[in-house]
Enzyme design. Structure first.
Site, PDB file in Angstrom:
ATOM      1  N   ARG A 216     -27.077   8.600 -11.403  1.00  0.00           N
ATOM      2  CA  ARG A 216     -26.472   9.650 -10.831  1.00  0.00           C
ATOM      3  C   ARG A 216     -25.980  10.606 -12.019  1.00  0.00           C
ATOM      4  O   ARG A 216     -25.733  11.589 -11.920  1.00  0.00           O
ATOM      5  CB  ARG A 216     -25.120   8.802 -10.303  1.00  0.00           C
ATOM      6  CG  ARG A 216     -25.240   8.496  -9.000  1.00  0.00           C
ATOM      7  CD  ARG A 216     -24.101   7.326  -8.515  1.00  0.00           C
ATOM      8  NE  ARG A 216     -24.314   7.068  -7.081  1.00  0.00           N
ATOM      9  CZ  ARG A 216     -23.604   6.778  -6.062  1.00  0.00           C
ATOM     10  NH1 ARG A 216     -22.359   6.358  -6.911  1.00  0.00           N
ATOM     11  NH2 ARG A 216     -23.956   6.265  -5.003  1.00  0.00           N
TER      12      ARG A 216
ATOM     13  N   GLU B   6       0.553  -1.161  -0.177  1.00  0.00           N
ATOM     14  CA  GLU B   6       0.213   0.129  -0.122  1.00  0.00           C
ATOM     15  C   GLU B   6       0.930   1.291  -0.003  1.00  0.00           C
ATOM     16  O   GLU B   6       1.881   1.369   0.954  1.00  0.00           O
ATOM     17  CB  GLU B   6      -0.779  -0.094   1.357  1.00  0.00           C
ATOM     18  CG  GLU B   6      -1.751   1.155   1.430  1.00  0.00           C
ATOM     19  CD  GLU B   6      -2.511   1.853   0.251  1.00  0.00           C
ATOM     20  OE1 GLU B   6      -2.286   2.768  -0.441  1.00  0.00           O
ATOM     21  OE2 GLU B   6      -3.472   0.696  -0.325  1.00  0.00           O
TER      22      GLU B   6
END
Length: 603
Positions: free
Chosen positions: A430, A179
């Protein structure tokens, strides 16, 4: 004589009172503070500054020449996001005895609030804050290069990456997760936590007239039939199994379902833990409790290693700039998210929206820069539907984030523009809602609802904020009547009342809404009434790496790239032109698990 005595006594009392008042004032401003005979005026100081969720308050204890301690004493920052700077920055300031501390990536607003409040305290103590800002501390020494082995290497510790990691480990593989950010979470931890899944045959699904087939149809049609039917079928048929898997790991969900913005139907499940923290509390509890699965933070993947035509590992850059080589015995999973935070990339691929430059902010975390897509391209991966970029009409006007959104569900609120008029079906897709918002004055709107959603005002929204807190911060507004609310938000009171009246008469189903709205629950007729401002914001990039139903990455000749898998927003072709609200967390869960299981079985 008596008169002179009385006058003298009066003067003495006045002098005594002046000294008393002066002493009290000094203690109130700087408790326990003494004279300044060093770098600081010794004492205990307090201050606060605006963070993401409200004021961040700090307490700083100083001796004449030392910052003795720094504490964050109160805050309303989002769990899982603000935790890192709240934990790390005070310690670092004390460690280096200065203010030259880097903000925590992904939590810049909280970091800046802490630094601003501490700076205020030091100014109160007479410190030279400019000199203190120049103190950076000793640079970290470059660590040695390292080479590590694991069965499965996962790139990205967001929702898809950790779902893949835990699944691969459950299948018997050793796992290393890379990460680049200083914390796990990605965009998932910023989300409202809504996860679409149909428990077919349940009382809830029957009552809502919902089914897996309906979820499939709405997902396909909601993306203008550009979504890959096989991937969509995989998504909806494995959704509920994913929820049960999470529950088996200890994750809890609130009872019932709701309709999330743009979700088209009430099938969204809401975790008990706020925002997206429940997913990571669950995954990290598993990871911390087991051997042969680890997460390496601040470690950025820079290259995919290919040997004999197969992806065999990842080369990364460590926190101090050292080289980290990860050798994958079985497979590599890309779960690095999308590119909504990369202005250059979204401008390059945008074909739909008026503009996607940096004037349009994003809901995404700062690490959503398309790294995995660029990595995949280096091994000839096919990219699909990169032009499909989703915007929401729900951005915070200052930050673009979803925080401050007062809605509790689609059914009970309306949108009005700055003139007080409704302008769209508030239960629509949306992209439809956002396109309509771009046509309104200032590209700006107000969410309007009533006390059906906030009986006391202390109830939490999907982002762990109460409307009372938002009102106190000036991010939401309250009126005992619609006329009072209209005055506070600066819209025409007659138009706002007419918009609410128009909505209310459709709740009973006696008339059809002129905008085509069909989702209703309660009328907006119970004061007090509430409103909050919203603007367009970049939310999700539906394009990315092409995969098959087994989460295998495909090359430009439609062939599988051996031992390379991908899941989540780094992939493309599932959602088509428009992603249904609540389907993102379903996507990362379903395909994260598929990718992890497949990588664990690779040869």
């Amino acid at each position: 004589m008596k008169s002179i005595f009385n006058r003298a006594l009066c003067i003495l009392l006045c002098v005594a009172m002046i000294f008393t008042v002066t002493a009290c004032s000094g203690n109130s401003a700087t408790p326990q503070a003494g004279d300044q005979d060093g770098k600081f005026k010794a004492g205990t100081y307090t201050a606060s500054a605006k963070g993401m969720g409200g004021d961040v308050a700090v307490e700083v204890v100083l001796t004449a020449d030392k910052i003795e301690s720094v504490k964050v004493t109160s805050h309303k920052e989002t769990p899982g996001i603000g935790d890192l700077p709240i934990e790390q920055l005070p310690e670092k300031i004390v460690e280096i005895q200065g203010l030259g501390v880097d903000t925590v990536a992904g939590a810049t607003i909280t970091s800046n609030a802490i630094l601003a409040a501490v700076t205020d305290c030091l100014k109160q103590a007479g410190a030279d804050t400019d000199a203190l800002k120049a103190i950076k501390g000793d640079a970290a020494q470059k660590a040695e290069d390292v080479s590590l082995d694991a069965d499965v290497v996962v790139v990205g510790a967001g929702g898809a990456g950790l779902a893949a990691a835990v699944t691969a480990h459950q299948a018997g593989s050793s796992v290393i997760v890379l990460e680049k950010m200083p914390k796990v979470g990605g965009n998932t931890i910023l989300s409202g936590g809504a996860l679409n899944a149909v428990d077919e045959g349940s009382e809830t699904a029957i009552a809502n007239k919902d089914s897996v087939e309906k979820h499939y149809t709405q997902t396909i049609e909601g993306g203008d039939k550009q979504g890959d039917p096989e991937l969509v079928r995989t998504l909806v048929t494995n959704a509920w199994d994913g929820v049960e898997w999470l529950k088996g790991l200890g994750m809890e969900f609130k009872p019932g379902v709701f309709t999330v913005l743009g979700g088209m139907w009430p099938r969204a499940h809401k975790p008990v833990d706020p925002v997206g923290t429940g997913f990571f509390n669950t995954y990290m509890k598993y990871i911390d409790a087991n051997d042969n699965i680890k997460v390496m933070l601040n470690t950025k993947a820079t290259e995919l290693v290919v040997k004999d035509g197969k992806v065999s590992g990842v080369i990364a850059k460590g926190e101090t700039g050292n080289k980290v080589t990860l050798n994958a015995k079985k497979g590599v999973v890309l779960a690095t998210g999308g590119f909504a935070g990369n202005v250059e990339m979204r401008q390059k691929y945008n074909t739909k929206w008026p503009k996607l430059d940096d004037s349009i902010k994003s809901t995404n975390h700062s690490g959503a820069t398309g790294d995995g897509i660029l990595l995949a391209e280096t091994v000839n991966a096919e990219l699909v539907q990169m032009e499909n970029i989703q915007l929401l009409p729900m951005g915070d006007p200052k930050t673009g984030s979803l925080s401050g959104n007062i809605e509790q569900g689609v059914e009970n609120r309306i949108f009005v523009n700055d003139e007080g008029d409704r302008f769209v079906d508030e239960g629509a897709r949306r992209d439809v809602m956002t396109a309509a918002l771009f046509e309104q004055p200032n590209n700006h709107m107000w969410i309007v609802l009533d006390s059906h959603d906030y009986p006391t005002g202390d109830e939490k929204n999907n982002f762990n904020e109460s409307v009372n807190e938002l009102i106190a911060e000036g991010r939401a507004f309250k009126g005992e009547t619609l006329e009072e609310l209209a005055a506070k938000i600066g819209v025409n009171p007659e138009k706002l009342s007419a918009a609410v009246e128009d909505f209310n008469k459709h709740v009973d189903g006696k008339e059809k809404d002129s905008f085509g709205r069909t989702l209703y629950k309660d009328k907006i007729d119970k004061g007090p009434f509430y409103a909050a401002p919203r603007v367009p914001t970049v939310h999700h990039t539906m394009g990315g790496v092409k995969i098959n139903k087994d989460a295998q990455v495909l090359d430009k000749n439609a062939k599988v790239i051996p031992r390379l898998y991908a899941a989540g927003e780094v992939t493309g072709g599932i959602h088509g032109t428009n992603r249904l609200g609540g389907n993102a967390l379903t996507d990362i869960l379903v395909f994260g698990r598929i990718a992890g299981a497949a990588a664990a079985q690779a040869k």
